[in-house]
Scaffold this motif. Structure first.
Motif, PDB file in Angstrom:
ATOM      1  N   MET A  84       0.789  -1.221   0.000  1.00 24.57           N
ATOM      2  CA  MET A  84       0.000   0.000   0.000  1.00 24.57           C
ATOM      3  C   MET A  84       0.827   1.280   0.000  1.00 24.57           C
ATOM      4  SD  MET A  84      -3.019  -0.963  -0.325  1.00 24.57           S
ATOM      5  CE  MET A  84      -4.022  -2.438  -0.135  1.00 24.57           C
ATOM      6  N   ARG A  85       2.071   1.203   0.494  1.00 25.56           N
ATOM      7  CA  ARG A  85       2.880   2.419   0.559  1.00 25.56           C
ATOM      8  C   ARG A  85       4.335   2.067   0.786  1.00 25.56           C
ATOM      9  NH1 ARG A  85       4.490   3.212   5.783  1.00 25.56           N
ATOM     10  NH2 ARG A  85       3.246   2.222   7.408  1.00 25.56           N
ATOM     11  N   TYR A 150       2.452   7.124  -1.370  1.00 22.52           N
ATOM     12  CA  TYR A 150       1.176   6.429  -1.504  1.00 22.52           C
ATOM     13  C   TYR A 150       0.888   6.238  -2.994  1.00 22.52           C
ATOM     14  CZ  TYR A 150       0.297   7.900   3.353  1.00 22.52           C
ATOM     15  OH  TYR A 150       0.373   8.114   4.711  1.00 22.52           O
ATOM     16  N   ASN A 152      -1.712   5.018  -4.427  1.00 20.46           N
ATOM     17  CA  ASN A 152      -3.114   5.393  -4.673  1.00 20.46           C
ATOM     18  C   ASN A 152      -3.784   4.610  -5.788  1.00 20.46           C
ATOM     19  OD1 ASN A 152      -3.636   7.339  -2.659  1.00 20.46           O
ATOM     20  ND2 ASN A 152      -2.606   8.935  -3.830  1.00 20.46           N
ATOM     21  N   GLN A 157      -5.713   1.863   2.041  1.00 26.94           N
ATOM     22  CA  GLN A 157      -4.841   1.075   2.909  1.00 26.94           C
ATOM     23  C   GLN A 157      -5.593   0.541   4.123  1.00 26.94           C
ATOM     24  OE1 GLN A 157      -1.215   3.057   3.999  1.00 26.94           O
ATOM     25  NE2 GLN A 157      -0.906   1.806   5.814  1.00 26.94           N
ATOM     26  N   ASN A 163      -6.507   5.853   3.127  1.00 21.61           N
ATOM     27  CA  ASN A 163      -5.197   5.261   3.369  1.00 21.61           C
ATOM     28  C   ASN A 163      -4.879   5.188   4.863  1.00 21.61           C
ATOM     29  OD1 ASN A 163      -4.258   4.613   0.741  1.00 21.61           O
ATOM     30  ND2 ASN A 163      -3.834   6.770   0.347  1.00 21.61           N
ATOM     31  N   HIS A 206       0.939   6.806  11.652  1.00 25.81           N
ATOM     32  CA  HIS A 206       0.144   5.815  10.944  1.00 25.81           C
ATOM     33  C   HIS A 206      -0.626   4.939  11.924  1.00 25.81           C
ATOM     34  CE1 HIS A 206       3.026   6.227   7.306  1.00 25.81           C
ATOM     35  NE2 HIS A 206       2.189   7.230   7.431  1.00 25.81           N
ATOM     36  N   GLN A 256      -7.489   8.489  -0.168  1.00 25.72           N
ATOM     37  CA  GLN A 256      -6.907   7.994  -1.415  1.00 25.72           C
ATOM     38  C   GLN A 256      -7.307   8.911  -2.565  1.00 25.72           C
ATOM     39  OE1 GLN A 256      -8.448   4.262  -2.758  1.00 25.72           O
ATOM     40  NE2 GLN A 256      -6.571   3.711  -3.802  1.00 25.72           N
ATOM     41  N   THR A 262       0.145   9.054  -7.745  1.00 25.16           N
ATOM     42  CA  THR A 262       1.019   8.775  -6.600  1.00 25.16           C
ATOM     43  C   THR A 262       1.242  10.046  -5.787  1.00 25.16           C
ATOM     44  OG1 THR A 262       2.141   7.004  -7.785  1.00 25.16           O
ATOM     45  CG2 THR A 262       3.284   7.942  -5.902  1.00 25.16           C
TER      46      THR A 262
END
Length: 283
Positions: A84-85, A150, A152, A157, A163, A206, A256, A262
Motif C-alpha cells: 500500500m505504501r 502512496y 493510490n 490502505q 489510506n 500511521h 486515497q 502517486t
C-alpha cells in the motif's frame, strides 16, 4: 478559510498564532523562504528513490530500531515497503542509521528536518511562553522525520478510499509541507464536539485503528494551499496535554486520490522526552 500566518512573522503575530491553534488546532504557514527549496530538493531525491527496484530499496533498511516515547520498539529506521505504501523513516535523535541511499539524500534529509524542527521549536516556545530547544541528550529526542509514497492505485490502505483512518498523533507539533497531490484532510470540529475516542497513532502518524467519533467538517488541505510553498502545522496529543487542553490535538486522516496519482509527502513530528512523563497516555 483556513488560518494562515507568515513564517517570518510567527513571533510578531504570536497572539493570532496562539488563538488560531486554540480555535482550530492547526495553522497554514506561508512564506517558507528557504524551506521551499529544501523541500523540493528532498522530494526530488525521494521520488527517484521510490522508483528504484524493490530489492535495491530494501538494501536501505537499517538494523537500528526506533523506540517510541514509551520505549516500545516500533520499526526499523530507513526504508520500509508494503503493497500500500513505501516509507523512509528516521529518528531525529539518532540519524546515524548506516543505510542512507546516498550522501546527497542524507544531506537533503538533514537540512529539511532541521528546518522543520526549528519551526516546531519556535511554535512550542510561543504557545508555552518559554524557550524550547531540542534535548541535549539524543535519547531524549524521540522526534521522527519520515517520507511516504502512496501509490493510490491499489485500494485504500485501511478502508475504502482511506489510506489512514482518522486519528490524532502522539506528538507535540507536527509539520507537513503541502504535497502536490491531495490526501491530507483535517477536521474542522463542530463547536462543543468531543473526540475522546479517536485513536492516537503511535508509529509516526500511521494509526492502525480508529473510530468515527469526531464531529465536524473534513477539509482537504492540499486543495486550499500551495504545494511546496506552504506547510500545515498541527497539534498532537502531547501538546494538548502540555497546554492542559487549551490546544486540542488535530484530528486528521489520509484519503486515497481517486485518480490514482502517486502522492509523496514529508513529515516531521516533534517528540521530546520531558513532555511524556508516564502515564501521560495511559488513560
Amino acid at each position: 478559510k483556513l488560518p494562515r500566518i507568515s513564517l517570518e512573522k510567527l513571533e510578531q503575530e504570536k497572539d493570532f498564532f496562539v488563538k488560531s491553534m486554540e480555535t482550530y488546532g492547526f495553522v497554514i504557514l506561508t512564506d517558507l523562504g528557504e524551506g521551499h527549496t529544501l523541500y523540493e530538493e528532498m522530494m526530488s531525491k525521494f521520488v527517484s528513490f521510490c522508483e528504484l527496484p524493490e530489492d535495491e530499496k530494501s538494501r536501505h533498511t537499517s538494523k537500528k530500531i526506533y523506540r517510541s516515547e514509551r520505549g516500545v520498539p516500533m520499526w526499523f529506521c530507513g526504508f520500509e515497503g508494503s503493497k500500500m505504501r513505501d516509507a523512509f523513516r528516521v529518528s531525529t535523535g539518532n540519524m546515524e542509521i548506516g543505510c542512507w541511499p546516498s550522501q546527497d539524500f542524507e544531506d537533503s534529509w538533514r537540512n529539511l528536518t532541521y528546518f522543520l524542527r526549528t519551526i516546531c521549536d519556535r511554535s512550542l516556545s510561543i504557545v508555552l511562553d518559554k524557550q524550547i530547544s531540542p534535548p541535549k541528550a539524543a535519547a531524549d529526542d524521540k522526534s521522527v522525520s519520515y517520507a511516504v509514497c502512496y501509490p493510490n492505485d491499489r485500494g485504500g490502505q485501511q478502508a475504502e478510499g482511506i489510506n489512514i483512518k482518522e486519528h490524532v498523533d502522539p506528538s507535540l507539533f507536527v509539520i507537513e509541507p503541502i504535497s502536490n497531490v491531495p490526501g491530507l484532510e483535517v477536521l474542522l470540529r463542530t463547536p462543543g464536539s468531543s473526540d475522546s475516542n479517536v485513536a492516537c497513532g503511535c508509529d509516526g502518524g500511521h494509526s492502525t485503528s480508529a473510530t468515527n467519533s469526531a464531529d465536524g467538517e473534513w477539509v482537504c488541505v492540499e486543495k486550499l494551499c500551495v504545494a511546496g510553498k506552504e506547510a500545515v502545522l498541527f497539534a498532537g496529543k502531547a501538546l494538548e496535554t502540555a497546554t492542559a487542553g487549551r490546544i486540542r490535538a488535530t484530528v486528521h486522516r489520509v484519503t486515497q486520490e481517486p485518480s490514482g496519482t502517486t502522492r509523496h509527502v514529508f513529515i516531521f513530528e516533534q517528540k521530546y522526552a520531558d513532555f511524556y512523563p508516564p502515564p501521560a497516555f495511559d488513560d
